[in-house]
Design an enzyme around this catalytic site. Sequence first.
Site, PDB file in Angstrom:
ATOM      1  N   CYS A  83     -73.860  24.458 146.158  1.00 45.64           N
ATOM      2  CA  CYS A  83     -74.087  24.646 147.591  1.00 45.64           C
ATOM      3  C   CYS A  83     -75.368  25.457 147.749  1.00 45.64           C
ATOM      4  O   CYS A  83     -75.461  26.577 147.226  1.00 45.64           O
ATOM      5  CB  CYS A  83     -72.897  25.396 148.187  1.00 45.64           C
ATOM      6  N   CYS A 197     -79.310  20.560 150.905  1.00 48.11           N
ATOM      7  CA  CYS A 197     -77.897  20.816 151.148  1.00 48.11           C
ATOM      8  C   CYS A 197     -77.173  19.756 150.344  1.00 48.11           C
ATOM      9  O   CYS A 197     -77.530  18.573 150.416  1.00 48.11           O
ATOM     10  CB  CYS A 197     -77.565  20.676 152.635  1.00 48.11           C
TER      11      CYS A 197
END
Length: 272
Positions: A83, A197
Amino acid sequence: MNRTSARAVRPDAPILLFDSGVGGLSVLAELRALLPDAPIIYAADLAGLPYGEKSEAEIAARVSGLLGRMAERFAPRLICIACNTASTIALGMVREVLNTPIVGTVPAIRPAAALTRSGVIGLLGTAATIRQAYVDELEAAFAPDKLLLRHAAPELVAAAESRLRGIPVERDVFRRAAEGLRAMPGGDRIDTVVLACTHFPLVATDLADAFGAGVRFIDGASGIARRIADLTRDQQFARSGPGLAVTSGPLDELERLAEAFAAYGIEDLTAL
Ligand code: DGL
């Protein structure tokens, strides 16, 4: 970071991949290709999703607290924070408190700078990621002579989450993300887009349609997978069955993703 000694690691010790939601699956796909026998635990902080709209303090507290609990419960040989938002904010802090080797995810600005011909790079990430000093530092170190345009696209996180639950997503979501970058001064010359992302590679085909021909996309997943393979290269792997997914939230939320996880070899689902 040093490699863990081969003898200290049990062959059934898992690699733990952590994300707020399904984004880490884009990293898992690359990791599976390199380490087919690695036991995997996928941890999703569904109770904290989306990270991109939270404050730095909130993200740092969640990530270090949850990873501490998971390290204790699952004794992973390595943790991958799959992440960008969590990594750019909390990687240093988590490394300080845990003994487990930690691999983070950083926006692929360096390879994008090597790829661009026009000198204009677009970066799509969460609102929390694009404002990080970590991103400023990557830009200064690897793309000082390029124009880096950043756009927050929280809708794409929601789109990936919906898509993997079998919920249809409107094409306008992808068009708006592309227009967000194109509308910035110099945006018409973007030829390379960093997907900063881990959720975004899961909707890369839709993004490619929205940007049109002549734009290349780059993300960090294959680099992270190579880094993990390198750090564990002297270790034995014994995978005894399908992988496990664990959520910080209610189990029925995770069960809605059962089909998507099964496609990545994860069939056991549990709540933390
Ligand atoms: N997958 C996460 C990332 O790479 C963020 C998604 C979220 O907003 O929770 O940044």
